[in-house]
Design an enzyme around this catalytic site. Structure first.
Site, PDB file in Angstrom:
ATOM      1  N   HIS A 203       0.814  -1.217   0.000  1.00  0.00           N
ATOM      2  CA  HIS A 203       0.000   0.000   0.000  1.00  0.00           C
ATOM      3  C   HIS A 203       0.849   1.270   0.000  1.00  0.00           C
ATOM      4  CE1 HIS A 203      -3.895   2.082   0.577  1.00  0.00           C
ATOM      5  NE2 HIS A 203      -4.394   0.920   0.177  1.00  0.00           N
ATOM      6  N   HIS A 303      -7.142  -2.712 -10.567  1.00  0.00           N
ATOM      7  CA  HIS A 303      -7.504  -2.213  -9.234  1.00  0.00           C
ATOM      8  C   HIS A 303      -8.997  -1.942  -9.213  1.00  0.00           C
ATOM      9  CE1 HIS A 303      -7.617   1.266  -6.226  1.00  0.00           C
ATOM     10  NE2 HIS A 303      -7.152   0.244  -5.521  1.00  0.00           N
TER      11      HIS A 303
END
Length: 391
Positions: A203, A303
């Site tokens: 992340h 994503h």
């Protein structure tokens, strides 16, 4: 056929209070409509403003001229680009593809070259809150992952430190997050066995030394990929990272245009492309990125932390894209089911299209308006000394 109006619907998720969805609907003089969705969570009002600035340009245009409209919205300004701009263009572009499929009576994947596979295999997020002590939510995550595998999922994903107690308290210290993640991965691998693929999302929170350390410690347990070990806007750091680790790298979910992908693709700095259709200019732009990736044998892992329209667009992209690995999936059939109707079906960890014209999605305008936007605020992570950490 002409475009008569463009409207944005900001919809609050009753089940997940921190989540809003940005849907864009295009109306025509022949009664057909197209539906799109924008990304950039937390910037919904800015995207709405950008779409409103585009609406006068779009009214009266022929919606079949998808590439021309994309070029007009992207290049027809002195100042180009940026995430809000690209997300607004993405939502409009996806809606235009949906509309075109409906006008021709074919699913969007047919417009993109037809099926290259029968379904899209997906991965689910398994991190869970719960548990005390240094293990944090590891036990809860393992039990949930085992349940998902029993239901047919072959790919799972969790984030670095995300199930730990301190992360839930808004604290992210790299050293502790690394230790927790290694323990969590080991527990998952022991629980689900060697055949289930496990992806780990860094992340973008790790600095290069910690990214290298963590990737090396995970390597013997065979992660499917490590995602966003560094922030993607500095590809030179990925070249440095490549020299020190050998696990597969996935990245790119924040990149807003094809120009931002250049070094990552041409220098072979990633193994999996995390294009976000609802940020990176829609299906029109994502197809160009995918074609570029194909020449470098880079597979697509889109994503998708968003809603049903994003999921439908991803599915049609996945079904028509030659080099595709796995689809991120947080959407479930029950999410916003009273607001957005869809023909998708989820069987185990595989997502199927019903083959309806367009994307197979329809928005109920009145139901959307009955769930108005609610400001969610920022989710900020901090380190022990109260400095800001990357989220």
């Amino acid at each position: 056929m002409k475009i008569t109006d463009v409207k944005t619907f900001l919809v609050h998720d009753r089940e997940r209070p921190s989540r809003n969805y940005t849907f864009v609907k295009i109306y025509t003089d022949e009664g057909l409509t197209g539906l799109g969705e924008a990304g950039v969570t937390g910037r919904e009002l800015a995207v709405q403003g950008m779409v409103e600035s585009f609406a006068p340009i779009l009214r009266g245009m022929d919606p079949s001229r998808i590439e021309h409209i994309w070029q007009t919205l992207w290049r027809g300004h002195f100042f180009r680009g940026g995430h809000v701009h690209s997300a607004a263009v993405a939502a409009i572009d996806i809606a235009l593809w949906d509309l075109r499929g409906k006008a021709l009576g074919v699913p969007v994947y047919d417009l993109l070259g037809g099926l290259t596979r029968d379904y899209a295999r997906c991965y689910c997020h398994v991190q869970r809150a719960g548990g005390e002590g240094p293990r944090g939510g590891i036990d809860a995550m393992v039990e949930y992952a085992k349940k998902q595998v029993q239901e047919g999922w072959e790919f799972i994903r969790f984030g670095v430190g995300e199930g730990s107690n301190e992360n839930r308290a808004g604290v992210y210290e790299q050293a502790r997050a690394v230790r927790w993640t290694v323990e969590a991965f080991g527990a998952l691998r022991d629980a689900v066995g060697p055949e289930i693929e496990i992806a780990v999302d860094f992340h973008q929170r790790t600095t290069p030394p910690y990214a290298i350390q963590l990737a090396r410690e995970l390597q013997p347990m065979r992660p499917f990929f490590v995602e966003d070990p560094l922030r993607a806007e500095n590809p030179a750091e990925f070249a440095y990272l490549r020299q020190h680790i050998s696990v597969p790298i996935a990245t790119g979910e924040q990149l807003p245009s094809k120009w931002d992908w250049r070094d990552l693709i041409e220098q072979d700095l990633m193994d999996y492309c995390r294009v976000d259709l609802c940020i990176c200019g829609g299906l029109t732009e994502a197809r160009k990125v995918a074609g570029w990736c194909e020449a470098h044998y880079i597979e697509q892992v889109p994503h998708n932390p968003l809603g049903p329209v994003s999921t439908a667009a991803c599915l049609h992209f996945d079904l028509s894209t030659p080099l595709f690995a796995v689809q991120e999936l947080t959407w479930r059939p029950e999410i916003l089911a009273d607001i957005v109707k869809t023909d998708m079906r989820l069987e185990g960890g595989n997502l199927y299209s019903g083959g309806s014209p367009g994307l197979g999605v329809e928005l109920d305008d009145e139901a959307a308006l009955a769930n108005p936007y609610q400001m969610a605020g920022l989710h900020i992570l901090r380190r022990d000394d109260n400095s800001v950490s990357d989220w």
